[in-house]
Design a protein around this motif. Structure first.
Motif, mmCIF file in Angstrom:
data_model
loop_
_atom_site.group_PDB
_atom_site.id
_atom_site.type_symbol
_atom_site.label_atom_id
_atom_site.label_comp_id
_atom_site.label_asym_id
_atom_site.label_seq_id
_atom_site.Cartn_x
_atom_site.Cartn_y
_atom_site.Cartn_z
ATOM 1 N N VAL A 1 -3.931 0.162 10.840
ATOM 2 C CA VAL A 1 -4.880 0.683 9.853
ATOM 3 C C VAL A 1 -4.851 -0.189 8.609
ATOM 4 O O VAL A 1 -5.891 -0.597 8.077
ATOM 5 N N VAL A 2 -3.641 -0.489 8.135
ATOM 6 C CA VAL A 2 -3.523 -1.305 6.929
ATOM 7 C C VAL A 2 -3.944 -2.743 7.209
ATOM 8 O O VAL A 2 -4.536 -3.402 6.354
ATOM 9 N N SER B 1 1.015 3.100 11.534
ATOM 10 C CA SER B 1 -0.136 2.878 10.657
ATOM 11 C C SER B 1 -0.361 1.414 10.331
ATOM 12 O O SER B 1 -1.249 1.097 9.537
ATOM 13 N N LEU C 1 4.738 3.401 5.019
ATOM 14 C CA LEU C 1 3.955 3.770 6.189
ATOM 15 C C LEU C 1 4.877 4.013 7.363
ATOM 16 O O LEU C 1 5.935 3.403 7.458
ATOM 17 N N TYR D 1 0.821 -1.210 0.000
ATOM 18 C CA TYR D 1 0.000 0.000 0.000
ATOM 19 C C TYR D 1 0.856 1.262 0.000
ATOM 20 O O TYR D 1 0.335 2.357 0.067
#
Lengths: 342, 488
Positions: free
Chosen positions: B479-480, B476, B472, B469
């Motif tokens: 979140v992922v 985070s 990061l 993604y």
């Protein structure tokens, strides 16, 4: 072909309140309005090309790329939705062009919201350290000075230490002069110091506020040269260090150190009696290959002068980021960006 | 949990008398019953029965360190019920310590009799993870492909979180193709519970499964449950296999390429890249940067007992890179010259910490101290919602012998080597004064050998996590994880 660079520069000079990302978005909308395109991919292609052109022409493209990336993502998610098949493309385009001004208005409104949120951080007796000519910091401090009183004479009494950039006093005077004058006008005592005196003043300071050109993915900021050292000194003295920034300045960039900003800055320039060491290197390469000489000449004007230079402040120095959607921890920036991009 | 204890054979089993064997069979039966009861919710009773059952089996003073009464009395108590049949309620005295005889304890005893005092108390919860190396007691439902994979995993032939995950999915593909739904039930209901579970359980007995395998299994189970019961069986199986292929392609192969492309951009001309042990994704990244024409140097740090980085160093050398191979003891020197640290991951935890091959935390700390960026390359399939503050709670204990055997083989032909594997020899006491080698570690009192597999690196040491993604901050990761593994 649409002169995107010219329009961008014109927008910035015409409207003093406009920020770089917003100017970039507005310029792109004007370009879409100006150029006839009939399909989604044609539009995206046009935006992509113009963005690349703009980034190439502007030496420090970090801030404006926040705007262009946001706009591109907006286009992709809005135009390429499966449902957009039955919506007329022309309609969408007209809607976009018509709403161009809304973007700008919202961005300006964001600054007011931030000022409203941020003024609560300023209390009686505080001594605030700030630097540069950030408009959003200026409006926040003005708001704090005016708070609770109609006649522009507020009840909050605080003092401000304004760090002027040392390399070119006159230019710095220009960009922060308006803010300083506005505060002094409102009976707020303002002291101006050179950046060499930051450590000296730090023990009197209660908190620091800085603006940003861009807030990067890990919650760090790219800002006026000297911000990083203020952050370091504030951390060393355990003073809160707040960043004041609109959320459209969140940019998909993840620098791991100062050299990793993706822009050419001639800050560290080693010299001998013969001249700059870097020039020598270039010349040597040039004699080897012949073409590099031309490249070096093309590159030279792109590198920013020192008064426009920026540095990167890593997230662990930042206590909080005051945006129009609330006060965020640096780690929340990445979450916000993931929300936009996925 | 109790199920796992039953098939585990003890080495002495062949030597005991038939009567003894019968007794033990009885005890096992009871343990099984106890486990069943336990599952039904009769916890206290179940515990007791299980404890009782193990009591009947030849036991050792395993719980001694925890017992508050003198060890001798304890031993006597344990021996008392031995002569009588274990099914009689004579074993009641055990009840005195219900809080201490937790459910996993008996298993622990059965797995490694005679070795208990060789287990490090702090990590005792990790010794329950057994390592299967034989066919004994394996459920008949386990597909040959899974069986083969299990042994490859337990012997480190297939090593590394992603490799194990891919191999597992491929084996499951074969297993699914070999599956036929029994009459009177549907594939969606039967496959997971009655067919896939034994396979997974078997793999778990070979080596604790990795986070990526856990995420993949969770995904596969969800997929199976969602199958329309009206789908013809063959079609459903083909669909599943196709989706598994797609999962491998999307979540691992293409992801690896994306990560390598993104991470290789962090390697510039003149960089000195430091890496530890072996991560396939780091290898790809370095090779990618090399293919891009960047001129840089690689420092590979390796450590015992697996020496994984040897193969990494070899492959990088063959690619034409300048490689420096250092032992772990040289990290401070290695870090001094580095400009970038690239690390692979076993798992990224919910608090942004990195779980990786043991030693990684030391490297990351040294690098963070020297202000060198530490970058972790990790597919989102390895992200986890678990949180660990230390390396104690979540970890894996490898057999202690792995830490020693190589050395023994190299040193000289010590004739006692055979004896070292088995029980302590009888003359150990008489020769207590004799100088012993590490190979005799089991005979040496007050010596314990701990071979941990992983450690946890604090998030503060990690500057960036690169996943498919994008880049990061470690904060985070949750979140992922929610986005990628929980579909939220």
């Amino acid at each position: 072909m649409f002169d995107i660079v010219g329009v961008y520069k014109r927008l910035l000079t015409e409207d003093e309140d406009i920020t770089m990302p917003v100017a970039a978005i507005e310029a792109l909308i004007l370009a879409i309005a100006d150029t006839p395109s009939s399909t989604v991919s044609e539009t995206l292609d046009l935006v992509g090309k113009l963005t690349a052109e703009l980034k190439r022409a502007i030496p420090n493209s970090i801030s404006l790329s926040a705007g262009t990336d946001l706009f591109q993502q907006y286009l992709i998610s809005n135009l390429q939705r499966p449902s957009s098949g039955n919506v007329d493309f022309e309609q969408m385009r007209a809607h976009l062009v018509g709403n161009g001004k809304v973007f700008v208005e919202r961005a300006k409104a964001a600054r007011e919201t931030i000022a409203g949120l941020g003024r609560h951080f300023v209390r009686d007796g505080n001594v605030i350290l700030t630097n540069g000519g950030s408009r959003v910091v200026g409006s926040m401090l003005r708001e704090a000075a005016e708070s609770s009183n109609g006649n522009h004479r507020g009840s909050t009494r605080f003092k401000v230490i304004w760090v002027l950039s040392s390399n070119s006093v006159s230019a710095a005077e220009d960009e922060s002069a308006a803010n300083i004058a506005a505060l002094r006008e409102r009976d707020i005592p303002v002291a101006t110091i050179p950046s060499t005196a930051v450590a000296y003043c730090m023990d009197q300071v209660t908190q620091c506020f800085v603006g940003a050109e861009g807030v990067v993915e890990n919650g760090g900021i790219v800002s006026r040269m000297g911000t990083y050292q203020i952050g370091m000194l504030a951390k060393a003295a355990n003073k809160p260090f707040y960043v004041v920034s609109e959320s459209h300045k969140f940019v998909r960039l993840y620098p791991i150190n100062q050299q990793d900003l993706g822009i050419e800055q001639n800050v560290v320039d080693f010299r001998t009696a013969k001249g700059s060491v870097k020039d020598e290197d270039d010349a040597r390469v040039g004699s080897d290959e012949g073409v590099a000489d031309v490249e070096a000449q093309e590159k030279a004007p792109l590198s920013t002068a020192l008064d426009d230079a920026v540095d990167y402040t890593p997230p662990h120095l930042i206590s909080g980021i005051i945006t129009e959607s609330g006060v965020l921890l640096p780690s929340a920036v990445s979450e916000e960006l993931i929300k936009i991009w996925f | 949990m109790a199920d796992a204890s039953i098939p585990t054979p003890t080495q002495e089993e062949s030597k005991v008398s038939p009567a003894e064997l019968k007794k033990r069979a009885k005890a096992e039966k009871q343990a099984r019953r106890a486990a069943q009861k336990e599952q039904q919710g009769v916890v206290v009773n179940g515990d007791n029965l299980a404890a009782q059952a193990t009591e009947a089996a030849p036991s050792t003073p395993s719980q001694l360190p925890k017992v508050d009464r003198p060890p001798k009395a304890q031993q006597q108590q344990q021996k008392q019920p031995k002569p009588s049949s274990s099914s009689q309620p004579q074993a009641m005295p055990v009840r005195q310590r219900p809080s201490q005889s937790g459910a996993p304890k008996p298993i622990l005893k059965k797995d490694a009799p005679k070795e208990d005092h060789k287990q490090v108390e702090l990590f005792s919860h990790l010794y329950t993870q057994s390592r299967h190396h034989t066919f004994d007691g394996v459920s008949k439902d386990v597909h040959p492909a899974v069986l083969a994979l299990g042994f490859q995993i337990s012997s480190y032939e297939i090593c590394g979180s992603s490799a194990r995950c891919v191999a597992m999915l491929l084996a499951f593909k074969e297993a699914i193709q070999a599956y036929t739904t029994p009459t009177g039930t549907s594939l969606a209901r039967h496959l997971t519970q009655h067919y896939l579970s034994p396979q997974i359980d078997f793999l778990k007995t070979c080596r604790p499964i990795s986070e990526s395998m856990g995420n993949a299994i969770r995904w596969l189970k969800k997929l199976i449950v969602e199958i329309d019961p009206n789908t013809p069986e063959q079609e459903a199986k083909d669909d599943l296999c196709e989706l598994i292929d797609a999962f491998i392609r999307e979540r691992i192969i293409v992801t690896d390429q994306a990560i390598a492309a993104s991470a290789s951009r962090q390697i510039r001309d003149g960089s000195v890249v430091l890496t530890f042990a072996k991560s396939s994704i780091v290898e790809k990244t370095i090779l990618q940067a090399h293919a891009n024409g960047v001129s840089f140097r690689v420092v590979v740090v390796d450590s015992r007992p697996l020496f994984e980085a040897k193969s990494l160093a070899t492959s990088l050398m063959h690619a034409g890179l300048e490689v420096e191979y250092l032992p772990f003891s040289a990290i401070s020197h290695a870090v001094k010259q580095a400009t970038l640290v690239l690390l692979g991951a076993h798992s990224m935890l919910g608090n942004g910490r990195l779980m990786s091959r043991i030693g990684t935390a030391g490297i990351a700390m040294q690098a963070a101290k020297a202000d060198i960026p530490v970058i972790v390359c990790c597919e989102s399939v390895k992200f986890s919602g678990k949180v660990a503050l230390d390396s104690i709670v979540l970890n894996e204990v490898a057999p202690a012998e792995e830490l020693l055997l190589r050395q023994v083989a190299k040193q000289s032909d010590i004739p006692e080597e055979d004896g070292s594997k088995g029980k302590p020899s009888d003359d150990a006491k008489s020769e207590a004064t004799k100088v012993k080698t590490m190979a005799d570690w089991k005979d040496i009192t007050n010596l314990q050998v701990l071979n941990l597999m992983y450690d946890v690196t604090p998030a503060e040491y990690i500057r960036m996590v690169i996943c498919e993604y994008g880049s990061l901050p470690p904060s985070s990761v949750p979140v992922v994880h929610r986005l990628a593994n929980e579909g939220m």
